[in-house]
Design a protein around this motif. Structure first.
Motif, PDB file in Angstrom:
ATOM      1  N   UNK A   1       0.856  -1.234  -0.033  1.00 59.93           N
ATOM      2  CA  UNK A   1       0.091   0.039  -0.071  1.00 59.93           C
ATOM      3  C   UNK A   1       0.837   1.204  -0.058  1.00 59.93           C
TER       4      UNK A   1
ATOM      5  N   UNK B   1       3.692   5.652   2.929  1.00 59.04           N
ATOM      6  CA  UNK B   1       3.619   5.949   4.458  1.00 59.04           C
ATOM      7  C   UNK B   1       2.713   5.179   5.291  1.00 59.04           C
ATOM      8  N   UNK B   2       1.610   4.634   4.692  1.00 53.22           N
ATOM      9  CA  UNK B   2       0.800   3.811   5.280  1.00 53.22           C
ATOM     10  C   UNK B   2       1.338   2.429   5.531  1.00 53.22           C
TER      11      UNK B   2
ATOM     12  N   UNK C   1       4.337   1.845   5.922  1.00 54.05           N
ATOM     13  CA  UNK C   1       5.485   2.069   7.131  1.00 54.05           C
ATOM     14  C   UNK C   1       4.542   1.433   8.469  1.00 54.05           C
ATOM     15  N   UNK C   2       3.343   2.127   8.460  1.00 54.81           N
ATOM     16  CA  UNK C   2       2.707   1.894   9.716  1.00 54.81           C
ATOM     17  C   UNK C   2       2.006   0.447   9.670  1.00 54.81           C
ATOM     18  N   UNK C   3       1.450  -0.001   8.383  1.00 55.80           N
ATOM     19  CA  UNK C   3       0.699  -1.327   8.576  1.00 55.80           C
ATOM     20  C   UNK C   3       1.612  -2.393   8.719  1.00 55.80           C
TER      21      UNK C   3
ATOM     22  N   UNK D   1      -1.428  -8.192   8.095  1.00 55.25           N
ATOM     23  CA  UNK D   1      -1.995  -6.984   8.340  1.00 55.25           C
ATOM     24  C   UNK D   1      -2.401  -6.093   7.322  1.00 55.25           C
ATOM     25  N   UNK D   2      -2.324  -6.677   6.217  1.00 52.57           N
ATOM     26  CA  UNK D   2      -2.939  -5.975   5.149  1.00 52.57           C
ATOM     27  C   UNK D   2      -1.867  -4.627   4.296  1.00 52.57           C
TER      28      UNK D   2
ATOM     29  N   UNK E   1      -0.377  -0.955  14.091  1.00 54.53           N
ATOM     30  CA  UNK E   1      -0.575  -1.038  12.861  1.00 54.53           C
ATOM     31  C   UNK E   1      -2.133  -0.424  12.362  1.00 54.53           C
TER      32      UNK E   1
ATOM     33  N   UNK F   1      -1.977   3.531  13.011  1.00 54.98           N
ATOM     34  CA  UNK F   1      -1.127   4.153  12.084  1.00 54.98           C
ATOM     35  C   UNK F   1      -1.670   3.986  10.709  1.00 54.98           C
ATOM     36  N   UNK F   2      -2.217   2.936  10.154  1.00 56.34           N
ATOM     37  CA  UNK F   2      -2.504   2.801   8.806  1.00 56.34           C
ATOM     38  C   UNK F   2      -3.890   3.131   8.583  1.00 56.34           C
TER      39      UNK F   2
ATOM     40  N   UNK G   1      -5.800   0.528   8.557  1.00 55.06           N
ATOM     41  CA  UNK G   1      -5.993  -0.725   7.663  1.00 55.06           C
ATOM     42  C   UNK G   1      -6.439  -1.829   8.577  1.00 55.06           C
TER      43      UNK G   1
ATOM     44  N   UNK H   1      -7.386  -6.106   8.714  1.00 54.72           N
ATOM     45  CA  UNK H   1      -7.867  -7.194   8.515  1.00 54.72           C
ATOM     46  C   UNK H   1      -8.598  -7.863   9.513  1.00 54.72           C
TER      47      UNK H   1
ATOM     48  N   UNK I   1      -6.244 -10.650  11.210  1.00 53.53           N
ATOM     49  CA  UNK I   1      -5.058  -9.862  12.088  1.00 53.53           C
ATOM     50  C   UNK I   1      -5.855  -9.663  13.485  1.00 53.53           C
TER      51      UNK I   1
ATOM     52  N   UNK J   1       1.655   8.166  12.407  1.00 52.93           N
ATOM     53  CA  UNK J   1       1.645   7.084  11.620  1.00 52.93           C
ATOM     54  C   UNK J   1       2.889   6.368  11.578  1.00 52.93           C
ATOM     55  N   UNK J   2       3.843   6.499  12.425  1.00 56.95           N
ATOM     56  CA  UNK J   2       4.952   5.710  12.582  1.00 56.95           C
ATOM     57  C   UNK J   2       4.757   4.778  13.815  1.00 56.95           C
ATOM     58  N   UNK J   3       4.923   3.389  13.656  1.00 59.81           N
ATOM     59  CA  UNK J   3       4.532   2.414  14.781  1.00 59.81           C
ATOM     60  C   UNK J   3       5.752   2.417  15.640  1.00 59.81           C
TER      61      UNK J   3
END
Lengths: 218, 275, 275, 218
Positions: free
Chosen positions: A54, A57-58, A60-62, A113-114, C53, C56-57, C59, C61, C64, C131-133
């Motif tokens: 994806x 930037x997303x 890196x988080x996901x 995690x997607x 996750x 931050x994102x 997203x 699932x 998950x 957004x940084x884990x």
């Protein structure tokens, strides 16, 4: 008056009980952490992610940095970053091993995690990056030789890379067969970068530029 | 209130801010910031910034080194951490912030002063190991200077974070204990000629000086060890103690007479006032 | 030495390492690491990694989330920080490192246990803001897992730094006070059914349990408040106290009879042993 | 048994005297620092540095982030990064304002530390980056129109960018005048990127690829 040279020693001992070793240890520990998080590693700038990744930037988080995509890759093309904020995230060093575009996309299936979008099912629609000829003066084909290795190796031959005939001004009678990358088709797998015969590849996968919609489309 | 050192000090602190802002207003006699600047044609550089750049990059420009030595000499004469008390915009900001803090505890002793020295060591080892000038990256001094000269506002989150932590959790923790530049100047300051002197015969032990001092640890040897001047490098030469002392028991200068009844003459303290 | 809990504990810790290494040896029943894994077809995920996750994102699932809830339930039953004592490779490493440290101070109290909760809050706020884990980036657990599974050796500088700081300056500081994952499991553990019980009538007050406990703070209510079991979430269920107690005054289990002479019955402590 | 719920409260108060506000303050402060150092800013990936900048990693160490180069630039083309490890270092956002290659290089003269190499004196030898056509399908000239803006604006016209005539297969009778960047001449000033008429520029300055010396040179 050396007796007066005491300063702030009162609570220092209470703070660090390690004596003279403690500052050294803390300095070394900081340098160790800095080496991991501040020095750029092999993958920096634009990072070629596995298929289905994806937006950067997303991603890196996901990405939970579990490495399952790398374990799933049958070609061992996926490595994990070992530096900076992307530590543990997967990347592809195409010059070493490119993505061979497995039709069943095992890396995408492995991602929990997607971060690699599970809706990615067709390899032709993957957009990891876009190949670019970064050094026209270096490219053997553009210099008038018959190389064409990137063209022939491309898994989307005649779609992502085509050969365009051009007049050769140097000899005046031969044809230059210039390899031209087509951004709409190129998936960014890096096979061309891997295949380039020159010591430093003249065709390299770089960041995909967003498609522009403008009034000049015809 | 016996003297008025706070007035020239606030003037110099404000002057520094104005100097940093002067290029925005179109003046050309000053450019740069506290890391490196050109003032009336003279190149001046922060010695710690210079040290980091040279260690990290291996590039050495003679005029750069000369500018750093010039600054080092200047602060050596006036007592290294006079930078913190008189020039540094972060020192100015946190002093002002302290006035609005719900828990003003002058000289809060959250972490010992020596912590900064360890951080300085960590910064230099990091530069050598990684080539990243850690303090130039993190420095709220640089961030404030660029915010003033370039309206670079996002990084102001860093000095804001310092103000927040100091206001709520750990008063004065940045300037006192964390700033590696302060620690660097403290090392120089130990050997500086300009010092605060103590006239034991006038002291009534009221403790006002300790209450007003941002680093009261430096005053302790005056009573604990009968010292006749403040020798610790951490003294910022803010001279707030001179302003507050009702007995004029403190002075500032380059030379101090040995007092007849001081410990350095008779070998041990004659009286010990409660701080 | 009355029981031998250390043996199964070391077996589980070693088994975790072997499980992480199994894909290298060509086995396929396990893949991933402690952040997320697939074990015999079941997807398991670290709940804190999942939380970061998702925050931050954006997203999410379902499988998950399900894997994270499965892990959370498991550690809830066995006492959240049993992860630290039985599974975590960093806990294993620092325990081993402590044996070689020049200054073994079991349960060194450099920073309070509660620090980890603040770090956990800082991690979650950072993920939401940037957004940084943050913990997935810094985590020495992830670094060790990837070092084992992928021979990713450079990042081992981070656990090495932890070992160095713990050995020289601040014993046990990482697992006790800094790790946000430990703090996360400590919150769960407070409500866990599996607890260490205390049989006051057998205790001679020898203090062996306090000496061996990595987080001796959790034992204090047994004497200070006459508690009949260890309720603090920070207890790692390492069961070293059971092993060491010569009187078998400590036990582990899901249910505890109310002891007739405990504080919860009579309202205040009957005896107070010196720890 | 709520009485038993005390844990580790002994030293907590001593550690943070700020009560319930302190954890919140520390979390907010961490998030503030993280926003500055972990979020990528406008200039990330390849960063276009001012003329004379030394190699990227050494530049990051040598630059003291004083901003004098930015203050010296008459076109205000030089900005300072406000994020991440390059915070305070100068960069050029060519799409906003490119480098107009002042013959006296005032930015280089202003640099105190040698991060902009003081031996840089000829603008033609500057190598800030290399322009590249990142989207052939988007380029108006390559699509057969008469655009040529990048070619005409280039300060090294007919050296860094030339127009190469090619057969137009779509119409069969017109000529495509393709703008071609020559890496040996291009200084990477970004004037072409700035001038491109499309909403998203198809010619962009990217990292200069090292010149390769190989046996095929002829």
């Amino acid at each position: 008056m050396p007796k007066e040279r005491d300063d702030s020693g009162i609570s220092r001992r209470r703070f660090l009980k390690g004596g003279a070793l403690a500052p050294l240890a803390l300095a070394l520990a900081t340098a160790g952490g800095a080496s991991v998080y501040l020095r750029p590693g092999e993958a920096h700038g634009f990072v070629l992610r596995p298929p289905g990744a994806i937006a950067a930037r997303r991603f890196l988080a996901a990405c939970v940095r579990c490495g399952k995509c790398a374990q799933a890759c049958p070609y061992h093309a996926i490595r994990l970053q070992d530096r900076s904020v992307g530590i543990g995230t997967p990347y592809i060093a195409a010059r070493q091993i490119p993505c061979y575009l497995c039709p069943d996309l095992p890396c995408v299936k492995a991602c929990p995690s997607g971060a690699l979008d599970p809706k990615t099912t067709e390899v032709e629609k993957v957009r990891m990056g876009t190949a670019q000829i970064v050094d026209r003066e270096g490219c053997l084909s553009i210099r008038g030789l018959r190389c064409e290795v990137c063209y022939r190796q491309c898994p989307l031959i005649d779609q992502a890379i085509t050969l365009e005939p051009r007049h050769n001004p140097r000899t005046g009678e031969h044809t230059i067969m210039e390899p031209v990358v087509h951004r709409e088709k190129c998936v960014g797998c890096g096979v061309c970068e891997n295949a380039c015969v020159l010591p430093k590849p003249v065709i390299v996968v770089r960041e995909t530029v967003e498609v522009q919609r403008d009034s000049y489309d015809f | 209130m016996t003297s008025r050192w706070w007035l020239p000090r606030r003037a110099v602190q404000t002057g520094t801010i104005l100097l940093l802002a002067s290029p925005v207003a179109g003046f050309t006699f000053f450019s740069g910031n506290l890391a490196s600047a050109e003032l009336a044609g003279v190149r001046l550089s922060d010695p710690l910034a210079c040290l980091q750049a040279v260690i990290g990059s291996g590039v050495l420009i003679p005029s750069f080194l000369f500018g750093a030595l010039l600054v080092t000499s200047g602060y050596f004469v006036f007592g290294g951490r006079s930078f913190c008390g008189w020039v540094c915009p972060v020192g100015f900001l946190t002093e002002l912030g302290e006035k609005f803090s719900s828990k003003v505890r002058r000289g809060g002793r959250f972490l010992p002063l020596a912590t900064g020295r360890y951080i300085l060591a960590a910064v230099l080892v990091t530069v050598a190991a990684t080539g990243v000038p850690l303090f130039e990256v993190l420095s709220p001094i640089g961030i404030m200077g660029r915010a003033i000269a370039f309206a670079s506002l996002v990084p102001l989150l860093v000095p804001a974070a310092i103000l927040l932590v100091e206001g709520v959790a750990a008063p004065r923790v940045w300037c006192r204990s964390l700033c590696p530049l302060g620690a660097f100047y403290a090392i120089i300051a130990r050997f500086s000629p300009l010092k605060v002197g103590f006239h034991r015969e006038r002291c009534t032990g009221c403790g006002d000086c300790v209450a007003v001092c941002p680093v009261p640890e430096v005053l302790e040897p005056l009573w604990d060890q009968g010292a006749c001047r403040v020798c610790a490098g951490e003294c910022t030469r803010c001279l707030a103690c001179l302003d507050i002392c009702p007995e004029r028991a403190l002075s500032v200068g380059f030379r101090f007479k040995k007092e007849p009844h001081s410990v350095t003459d008779v070998g041990r303290p004659i009286e010990k006032s409660a701080p």
